[in-house]
Design a protein around this motif. Structure first.
Motif, PDB file in Angstrom:
ATOM      1  N   ASP A  21     -61.504  43.684 -81.627  1.00 27.27           N
ATOM      2  CA  ASP A  21     -60.106  43.320 -81.398  1.00 27.27           C
ATOM      3  C   ASP A  21     -59.948  41.811 -81.497  1.00 27.27           C
ATOM      4  O   ASP A  21     -60.925  41.067 -81.549  1.00 27.27           O
ATOM      5  CB  ASP A  21     -59.646  43.752 -80.001  1.00 27.27           C
ATOM      6  CG  ASP A  21     -59.047  45.152 -79.990  1.00 27.27           C
ATOM      7  OD1 ASP A  21     -59.157  45.851 -81.013  1.00 27.27           O
ATOM      8  OD2 ASP A  21     -58.480  45.529 -78.960  1.00 27.27           O
ATOM      9  N   LEU A  53     -50.241  38.833 -78.764  1.00 27.58           N
ATOM     10  CA  LEU A  53     -50.481  40.204 -79.232  1.00 27.58           C
ATOM     11  C   LEU A  53     -51.982  40.455 -79.234  1.00 27.58           C
ATOM     12  O   LEU A  53     -52.776  39.516 -79.330  1.00 27.58           O
ATOM     13  CB  LEU A  53     -49.943  40.400 -80.645  1.00 27.58           C
ATOM     14  CG  LEU A  53     -48.452  40.182 -80.885  1.00 27.58           C
ATOM     15  CD1 LEU A  53     -48.161  40.164 -82.376  1.00 27.58           C
ATOM     16  CD2 LEU A  53     -47.647  41.266 -80.197  1.00 27.58           C
ATOM     17  N   GLN A  54     -52.372  41.737 -79.177  1.00 27.57           N
ATOM     18  CA  GLN A  54     -53.778  42.103 -79.265  1.00 27.57           C
ATOM     19  C   GLN A  54     -53.907  43.343 -80.127  1.00 27.57           C
ATOM     20  O   GLN A  54     -53.052  44.219 -80.098  1.00 27.57           O
ATOM     21  CB  GLN A  54     -54.353  42.387 -77.869  1.00 27.57           C
ATOM     22  CG  GLN A  54     -55.818  42.765 -77.903  1.00 27.57           C
ATOM     23  CD  GLN A  54     -56.389  42.991 -76.514  1.00 27.57           C
ATOM     24  OE1 GLN A  54     -55.715  42.828 -75.514  1.00 27.57           O
ATOM     25  NE2 GLN A  54     -57.650  43.381 -76.476  1.00 27.57           N
ATOM     26  N   GLY A  55     -54.989  43.404 -80.928  1.00 28.64           N
ATOM     27  CA  GLY A  55     -55.219  44.598 -81.716  1.00 28.64           C
ATOM     28  C   GLY A  55     -56.307  44.421 -82.749  1.00 28.64           C
ATOM     29  O   GLY A  55     -56.668  43.299 -83.107  1.00 28.64           O
ATOM     30  N   ALA A  56     -56.817  45.553 -83.229  1.00 31.61           N
ATOM     31  CA  ALA A  56     -57.851  45.538 -84.265  1.00 31.61           C
ATOM     32  C   ALA A  56     -57.296  44.976 -85.574  1.00 31.61           C
ATOM     33  O   ALA A  56     -58.014  44.305 -86.318  1.00 31.61           O
ATOM     34  CB  ALA A  56     -58.410  46.941 -84.474  1.00 31.61           C
ATOM     35  N   TRP A  57     -56.027  45.218 -85.863  1.00 29.18           N
ATOM     36  CA  TRP A  57     -55.439  44.712 -87.103  1.00 29.18           C
ATOM     37  C   TRP A  57     -55.420  43.185 -87.100  1.00 29.18           C
ATOM     38  O   TRP A  57     -55.523  42.553 -88.153  1.00 29.18           O
ATOM     39  CB  TRP A  57     -54.050  45.295 -87.331  1.00 29.18           C
ATOM     40  CG  TRP A  57     -53.000  44.804 -86.363  1.00 29.18           C
ATOM     41  CD1 TRP A  57     -52.703  45.327 -85.138  1.00 29.18           C
ATOM     42  CD2 TRP A  57     -52.115  43.703 -86.558  1.00 29.18           C
ATOM     43  NE1 TRP A  57     -51.685  44.608 -84.549  1.00 29.18           N
ATOM     44  CE2 TRP A  57     -51.306  43.604 -85.401  1.00 29.18           C
ATOM     45  CE3 TRP A  57     -51.913  42.790 -87.586  1.00 29.18           C
ATOM     46  CZ2 TRP A  57     -50.324  42.633 -85.248  1.00 29.18           C
ATOM     47  CZ3 TRP A  57     -50.934  41.811 -87.440  1.00 29.18           C
ATOM     48  CH2 TRP A  57     -50.156  41.743 -86.289  1.00 29.18           C
ATOM     49  N   TRP A 105     -57.807  41.365 -85.772  1.00 25.20           N
ATOM     50  CA  TRP A 105     -59.164  40.958 -86.114  1.00 25.20           C
ATOM     51  C   TRP A 105     -59.332  40.925 -87.638  1.00 25.20           C
ATOM     52  O   TRP A 105     -59.926  40.009 -88.184  1.00 25.20           O
ATOM     53  CB  TRP A 105     -60.196  41.901 -85.493  1.00 25.20           C
ATOM     54  CG  TRP A 105     -61.573  41.615 -86.035  1.00 25.20           C
ATOM     55  CD1 TRP A 105     -62.281  42.374 -86.894  1.00 25.20           C
ATOM     56  CD2 TRP A 105     -62.352  40.444 -85.787  1.00 25.20           C
ATOM     57  NE1 TRP A 105     -63.465  41.760 -87.213  1.00 25.20           N
ATOM     58  CE2 TRP A 105     -63.531  40.562 -86.535  1.00 25.20           C
ATOM     59  CE3 TRP A 105     -62.166  39.303 -85.016  1.00 25.20           C
ATOM     60  CZ2 TRP A 105     -64.525  39.598 -86.531  1.00 25.20           C
ATOM     61  CZ3 TRP A 105     -63.165  38.338 -85.012  1.00 25.20           C
ATOM     62  CH2 TRP A 105     -64.327  38.490 -85.753  1.00 25.20           C
TER      63      TRP A 105
END
Length: 115
Positions: free
Chosen positions: A44, A54-58, A60
């Protein structure tokens, strides 16, 4: 924040030379608004800009793409170590007496001994 360090390199190098030569220093004004991308280590990423986060794998994937593109663009124009060694030899070495003299001037201005 490594980008800030890289961008600061040119004015820093100028100011170091200018200080040794008694010339005018240039002012460095860092960018005030920027997108911060911090990988969390688990795939992440946390992004922040101003008060938005914001936070998320996308994110990364976005960070990885930005970092890889920046490094490719930055390193593509750098000379190889062999080219730098040839330039150093062609210019007569790595500073020698001139560098020692400059170090002495800096030390004298700060009240310290040159090494």
């Amino acid at each position: 924040a490594g980008v800030f360090a890289v961008r600061m390199g040119v004015p820093l190098a100028h100011n170091l030379r200018a200080a040794l030569e008694g010339a005018e220093l240039v002012r460095y004004v860092p960018q005030e608004s920027f997108l911060g991308l911090v990988g969390t280590g688990d795939g992440d990423c946390i992004a922040s800009r101003g008060s938005l986060a914001l936070q998320g794998a996308w994110l990364w994937k976005l960070k990885d793409w930005i970092d890889r593109k920046w490094m490719h663009d930055y390193t593509n124009g750098l000379p190889t170590m062999e080219e730098m060694a040839a330039r150093t030899r062609a210019s007569g070495g790595g500073g020698g007496a001139r560098a020692e003299s400059a170090a002495g001037r800096v030390a004298a201005s700060s009240g310290e001994e040159a090494v």
